[in-house]
Design a protein around this motif. Structure first.
Motif, PDB file in Angstrom:
ATOM      1  N   GLY A  53       0.793  -1.226   0.000  1.00 38.49           N
ATOM      2  CA  GLY A  53       0.000   0.000   0.000  1.00 38.49           C
ATOM      3  C   GLY A  53       0.823   1.272   0.000  1.00 38.49           C
ATOM      4  O   GLY A  53       0.287   2.360  -0.121  1.00 38.49           O
ATOM      5  N   VAL A  54       2.130   1.142   0.151  1.00 39.45           N
ATOM      6  CA  VAL A  54       2.988   2.333   0.062  1.00 39.45           C
ATOM      7  C   VAL A  54       3.372   2.506  -1.406  1.00 39.45           C
ATOM      8  O   VAL A  54       4.019   1.642  -1.995  1.00 39.45           O
ATOM      9  N   GLU A  55       2.951   3.624  -1.992  1.00 37.01           N
ATOM     10  CA  GLU A  55       3.145   3.802  -3.434  1.00 37.01           C
ATOM     11  C   GLU A  55       4.339   4.673  -3.766  1.00 37.01           C
ATOM     12  O   GLU A  55       4.884   4.613  -4.850  1.00 37.01           O
ATOM     13  N   CYS A  56       4.710   5.521  -2.814  1.00 35.64           N
ATOM     14  CA  CYS A  56       5.744   6.494  -3.158  1.00 35.64           C
ATOM     15  C   CYS A  56       6.307   7.098  -1.877  1.00 35.64           C
ATOM     16  O   CYS A  56       5.553   7.404  -0.956  1.00 35.64           O
ATOM     17  N   ILE A  57       7.603   7.208  -1.805  1.00 36.51           N
ATOM     18  CA  ILE A  57       8.229   7.914  -0.675  1.00 36.51           C
ATOM     19  C   ILE A  57       9.133   8.987  -1.266  1.00 36.51           C
ATOM     20  O   ILE A  57       9.952   8.706  -2.145  1.00 36.51           O
ATOM     21  N   LEU A  58       8.946  10.196  -0.826  1.00 39.96           N
ATOM     22  CA  LEU A  58       9.716  11.317  -1.378  1.00 39.96           C
ATOM     23  C   LEU A  58      10.688  11.848  -0.335  1.00 39.96           C
ATOM     24  O   LEU A  58      10.299  12.124   0.794  1.00 39.96           O
ATOM     25  N   THR A  59      11.940  11.971  -0.728  1.00 37.75           N
ATOM     26  CA  THR A  59      12.931  12.628   0.130  1.00 37.75           C
ATOM     27  C   THR A  59      13.627  13.701  -0.695  1.00 37.75           C
ATOM     28  O   THR A  59      13.299  13.884  -1.874  1.00 37.75           O
ATOM     29  N   ALA A  60      14.600  14.359  -0.091  1.00 35.59           N
ATOM     30  CA  ALA A  60      15.303  15.448  -0.781  1.00 35.59           C
ATOM     31  C   ALA A  60      15.879  14.976  -2.117  1.00 35.59           C
ATOM     32  O   ALA A  60      15.971  15.741  -3.077  1.00 35.59           O
ATOM     33  N   LYS A  61      16.245  13.691  -2.179  1.00 34.54           N
ATOM     34  CA  LYS A  61      16.863  13.155  -3.411  1.00 34.54           C
ATOM     35  C   LYS A  61      15.938  13.228  -4.613  1.00 34.54           C
ATOM     36  O   LYS A  61      16.390  13.206  -5.750  1.00 34.54           O
ATOM     37  N   ASP A  62      14.631  13.285  -4.366  1.00 36.43           N
ATOM     38  CA  ASP A  62      13.683  13.273  -5.472  1.00 36.43           C
ATOM     39  C   ASP A  62      13.447  14.657  -6.075  1.00 36.43           C
ATOM     40  O   ASP A  62      12.666  14.795  -7.011  1.00 36.43           O
ATOM     41  N   PHE A  63      14.084  15.674  -5.511  1.00 36.97           N
ATOM     42  CA  PHE A  63      13.848  17.030  -6.004  1.00 36.97           C
ATOM     43  C   PHE A  63      15.164  17.672  -6.428  1.00 36.97           C
ATOM     44  O   PHE A  63      16.201  17.460  -5.794  1.00 36.97           O
TER      45      PHE A  63
END
Lengths: 773, 266
Positions: free
Chosen positions: A60-70
């Motif tokens: 159920g976890v579809e996406c995790i965003l951290t600083a690396k994704d920006f």
């Protein structure tokens, strides 16, 4: 006037009360991913590592965003004219967290329960740093809150991050030191204001999806949809042309939604997963992780002759912008620019100070920003001066305050982050406001005080205030009016209805100019694809700036209709008489109704769509003025203060909708009373905000409401639509000083630190007794 | 609150049985005013609404309040218009707003032993008796002081009807706030009771001050001041985010004195 200046209930009020889906959270797409943000438990720390591996593996976890994704990109979340006068000091996620509640990373999951579990499964290692929690010790503190090299100012705003200074400024007229030295009487006082919370009922909410054109479509509870679109495009490097921001109904903003909240994170989730997503703040997040009012220390010196002529004002302000500098400079400057001109006859005036970073919840825009803090200090200091001079505070103000036809050099020196605009006060009914308020509060009978009982003393107090009406040469409004078959109109505006009633007021202006009924004007606001540009609902600009655009568009539409009627009735335009229902050829008495003309234009002859857009940018910012009078009862044994009566006499030009205008004034008065007496923001020694729910943060309830009397001065501002100025903010400015003055008059204590809690009041009463002993 | 199982019982015994079987993870729900705000995982939540009374009646010299009686019912009950009983009405009527008062019950108010409670000081001053499923009758005063006992279920709260007058005042910053201090005073022909609540610890009786008052022959203002001073010196006051202990003590004295003057008609 038939429609403008008439009490109409809000065009959207009934539907909202019937519970029709209208707010952001009502309009999320089916199966939206639920986005949650992991927030810092520390006031200041460096993130050593983030381990998301356990969370990644959860179903159920579809996406995790951290600083690396920006992309590493410094920006400001402030929704302001571009380039912004706020420092670009924020990254979507950074390696530092700068306040309890700051963003660490985010998860997007199929449901809320999974999202909350996923947050728990993320392991973050922090290197805890020494926070800056005392704003008076922030400058040159050993901890530098913003050491990152990429942050910058867009133009000089006195930005010195190495010293923890977000912005600084100074101006002067004349030689204030010299004038103070030569003054007969000098007042020198320091005032403190606190971090009020907006407490809008709808929390910050956003949802996003990709449409069939692969464009990002967003609903957001924002006051600034067009600024949101611009900032989003810059931060995510996503084409502006592929973003549509829709602002549906908004459940209150008060400035708290004048800056980016969850929009960027939620959009990133949708762009990465291609799935719809939604992010709604919890109430705790609204308190801890959005914005607050800038706390300030205001040092004021006044100089006057013994005859009671004010000669000098010297004001130094230290402002606490918290962890990020949204609106740092502009709020600070308004504390001068919308306060100091009240006393325009002084020989010299100085205004200077610094806005500092601390590890507190960021401060941002808030109804009456700067003005309420400045007004509290100046209008309290004026009463202190009057006491020293032994003159009546009302007489003193009548003598020294700004009047119609006059000006102040401050208007041209100080703007919002830039230079200002010189202007004369074409409308200023302050003398009426003061005189009328004095009568209505029955000043003479009470001033300075009377005893209600052995313990309870009653006192009256007052303060005057001014605001602005938009930011000249920056704030622009635009409006489109479209004719439909059957002869009704669409009014399309970028202006942002957030519950204040602007859709209603702008419709009234259009209906008045088109000489038609309000029901014939269907308004649609704030959709970046469909409506013209507007900076948003802030700076008391909507009625004046956007209203002028609506007025111009409606007049142009009327002119076009007459042209078309002349063609239809085969005569010169000059011969056409229009009465709102139809057109008459005054030579032949031949008639065509608006309905007939519209249908003809769409179906029968010379077919065309009439649609007209006009824009307006203010060349001045005519201030609304008001006098606030208050009657308080102080229980001198317990320190409890009860506001019994509040009289507001307001000069806001024409009230386009007297009912909504009164609502704006009285709502603001109550919010101002809340800031003065009940609402309090305190921090633990570790920098955690104590009051992060409505159980601990106390906004006034119906039970605390005083008897409110609101009167509008007869005033007509030529430059405004149908004579209107602004009314959204002016009401909030007077309560702190008026109540402080009334408490002083009631029992002799001078309170200089907001809020005036019973405990503080009682302490001051005891100190006074000690002193007198 | 995360609730794994919800049990709406048919008999009190059924609820009691569940409590005994799984005393760690079974919780009773009274009105549910705190349910949403409580951060806790609960295995079994037991709902008593079908088995515990939710009304007020007078039997002999006692008012019987079913433990599921809502604070809003109490605030409007004409059965409490007699003597000092009105202080319970007053206390109930200032708890939050009608929405909360319709949920909150007198049983929940008592069993929560909430320190901020406005209800407990009023009940203490009225010499309330608690009626439990297993233990039978217990003085509220004893119940507040005793250590945690085995699970039991509160069925009723009894209030003796004694001629007299009462005073209740709770000082709050706003109407929706918890009290900074609350004071309940009951004067009957036999005795006087004085209670200070929200100290911010749980409500305490001021026994020494009561005794001073009970033994007094002449009651005048200086004497009442002495009693008020005594009352505030025998209970502890503490500091929390709402107010300092020092401030609480100062205003408690003011309100105790105001209350004494009111009940003595001075």
């Amino acid at each position: 006037m038939k429609v403008a200046s008439v009490k109409h209930s809000s065009v959207d009020g009934l539907g909202l009360m019937l519970g029709r889906p209208a707010y952001t959270a009502d309009l999320m797409a089916k199966n939206s991913l639920i986005v949650k943000v992991l927030r810092s438990p520390h006031a200041f720390a460096k993130i050593v590592s983030i381990d998301t591996s356990n969370a990644q593996q959860m179903t159920g976890v579809e996406c995790i965003l951290t600083a690396k994704d920006f992309k590493r990109f410094a920006y400001t979340r402030a929704g302001q004219g571009y380039p912004e006068p706020s420092p670009h000091d924020k990254f979507v996620f950074d390696e530092y967290v700068r306040y309890v509640g700051d963003e660490v990373c985010a998860v997007a999951c199929v449901d809320e329960a999974t999202a909350l579990e996923a947050l728990k499964a993320i392991k973050v290692e922090y290197q805890v740093l020494e926070p800056v929690l005392d704003f008076e010790a922030a400058i040159n503190h050993s901890s530098i809150i913003h050491p990152e090299p990429e942050i910058h100012e867009m133009f000089p705003i006195g930005f010195e991050p190495k010293k923890n200074i977000a912005a600084s400024y100074q101006m002067h007229v004349g030689d204030v030191e010299k004038t103070l030295t030569s003054s007969d009487v000098v007042v020198d006082e320091v005032f403190y204001t606190h971090a009020q919370a907006h407490s809008m009922m709808e929390p910050h909410s956003v949802n996003t999806r990709l449409d069939y054109m692969n464009r990002l479509v967003m609903y957001s509870s924002t006051q600034t949809p067009f600024h949101v679109r611009r900032i989003l495009s810059q931060v995510l490097t996503f084409p502006l042309s592929k973003i549509r921001v829709i602002k549906p109904r908004v459940g209150g903003g008060f400035g708290g939604k004048q800056a980016i909240h969850g929009e960027i994170i939620c959009s990133a989730v949708t762009l990465i997963t291609k799935k719809p997503a939604t992010l709604t703040y919890t109430r705790k997040e609204v308190f801890e992780s959005s914005y607050s009012r800038h706390p300030m220390r205001l040092s004021i010196k006044l100089g006057a002759t013994k005859e009671g002529v004010l000669k000098a004002i010297d004001c130094h302000i230290l402002s606490d912008t918290g962890a990020y500098g949204e609106h740092a400079l502009t709020v600070f400057m308004v504390a001068g620019s919308k306060v100091l001109p009240l006393y325009n006859k002084v020989d010299s005036v100085r205004f200077h100070g610094e806005v500092v970073y601390t590890n507190h919840t960021p401060a941002g825009a808030f109804r009456g920003y700067g003005a309420i803090q400045g007004n509290f200090a100046l209008e309290s200091a004026i009463d202190i001066l009057c006491k020293k001079l032994d003159v009546d505070p009302i007489e003193f103000r009548m003598k020294n305050m700004i009047k119609e036809g006059e000006t102040s050099p401050i208007f041209s020196i100080m703007g919002e982050g830039t230079e200002g605009t010189a202007m004369n006060m074409d409308t200023c009914k302050l003398p009426f406001c003061v005189q009328k308020g004095k009568e209505l509060i029955d000043w003479t009978k009470t001033y300075p005080n009377k005893s209600v009982s052995q313990d309870i003393k009653e006192g009256v107090g007052m303060a005057i205030a001014m605001q602005g009406s938009g930011i000249p040469y920056i704030d622009m409004g635009a409006a489109t009016i479209k004719l439909n078959d059957d002869g009704f109109f669409n009014l399309l505006v970028g202006a942002t209805e957030i519950g204040q009633g602007s859709d209603t007021v702008l419709s009234q202006i259009a209906a008045e100019a088109l000489e038609t009924d309000l029901s014939n004007v269907i308004v649609y606001s704030s959709d970046s694809d469909l409506t013209p540009f507007d900076p948003g609902a802030y700076a008391s600009s909507t009625t004046y700036v956007s209203g002028n655009a609506v007025y111009l568009a409606a007049l142009s539409m009327k002119k076009r209709l007459i042209t078309e009627a002349a063609l239809a009735l085969r005569c010169e335009e000059e011969l056409i008489r229009y009465d709102g229902i139809g057109f008459t050829n005054t030579n032949t008495n031949e008639q065509i109704t608006l309905k007939q003309l519209s249908n003809r234009l769409f179906y029968n002859h010379d077919q065309k769509q009439l649609m007209i857009t006009e824009s307006y940018v203010g060349h001045k910012s005519p201030p609304p003025f008001m006098a606030g009078f208050v009657r308080v009862q102080v229980d001198t044994s317990t320190g409890e203060v009860r506001v019994v009566d509040y009289v507001s006499v307001v000069d806001c030009g024409t009230t386009i909708n007297p009912m909504l205008a009164r609502g704006q004034v009285e709502g603001a008065i109550i919010q101002g009373i809340g800031m003065t007496l009940y609402e309090e923001a305190t921090y633990s020694s570790q920098g955690r905000l104590h009051q992060n729910d409505f159980l601990s943060y106390h906004i006034p309830t119906r039970k605390e409401l005083p008897h409110l009397t609101t009167v509008f001065a007869d005033s007509y501002e030529e430059s405004g639509p149908y004579g209107a100025k602004s009314v959204g903010e002016i009401g909030i400015d007077t309560p702190p000083a008026a109540i402080a003055n009334a408490i002083y008059n009631a029992c002799g204590i001078r309170l200089t630190t907001l809020p005036f809690t019973p405990e503080k009041v009682l302490q001051a009463i005891h100190s006074l007794k000690e002193k007198l002993r | 609150m995360k609730i794994n199982e919800y049990l709406r019982v048919k008999t009190v015994e059924e609820a009691y049985h569940q409590m005994i079987q799984d005393p760690i993870d079974s919780y009773l729900i009274a009105g549910g005013a705190w349910t949403k705000l409580t951060i806790k995982e609960v295995q079994t939540l037991i709902d008593l609404q079908d088995v515990v009374k939710n009304h007020i009646e007078i039997k002999g010299h006692m008012v019987h309040l079913g433990a599921m009686t809502s604070l809003e019912q109490i605030a409007h009950s004409t059965l409490l218009d007699h003597h000092a009983l009105v202080i319970l009405k007053r206390a109930a009527s200032i708890v939050m707003a009608p929405g909360v008062r319709n949920l909150a019950t007198i049983g929940g108010s008592v069993m929560g032993k909430y320190a901020f409670s406005d209800i407990i000081p009023a009940l203490l001053a009225l010499h309330a008796i608690l009626v439990f499923h297993k233990r039978g009758n217990v003085w509220l005063q004893d119940f507040l002081q005793e250590p945690k006992k085995d699970p039991d279920i509160l069925l009723e709260v009894l209030l003796p009807i004694v001629p007299g007058v009462g005073y209740f005042h709770a000082m709050k910053k706003t109407a929706l706030d918890f009290s900074i201090i609350s004071v309940a005073i009951v004067k009957t022909n036999q005795r006087n009771t004085m209670v200070i609540g929200s100290r911010p610890g749980i409500a305490n009786r001021c026994l020494q001050a009561e005794q001073l008052l009970n033994e007094a022959d002449i009651i005048d203002e200086p004497f009442l001041e002495e009693v008020a001073n005594k009352a505030c010196s025998e209970v502890d006051f503490g500091t929390n985010v709402r107010a300092s202990g020092e401030y609480r003590k100062q205003i408690a004295k003011v309100y105790v004195l105001r209350g004494l003057k009111e009940v003595y008609g001075l």
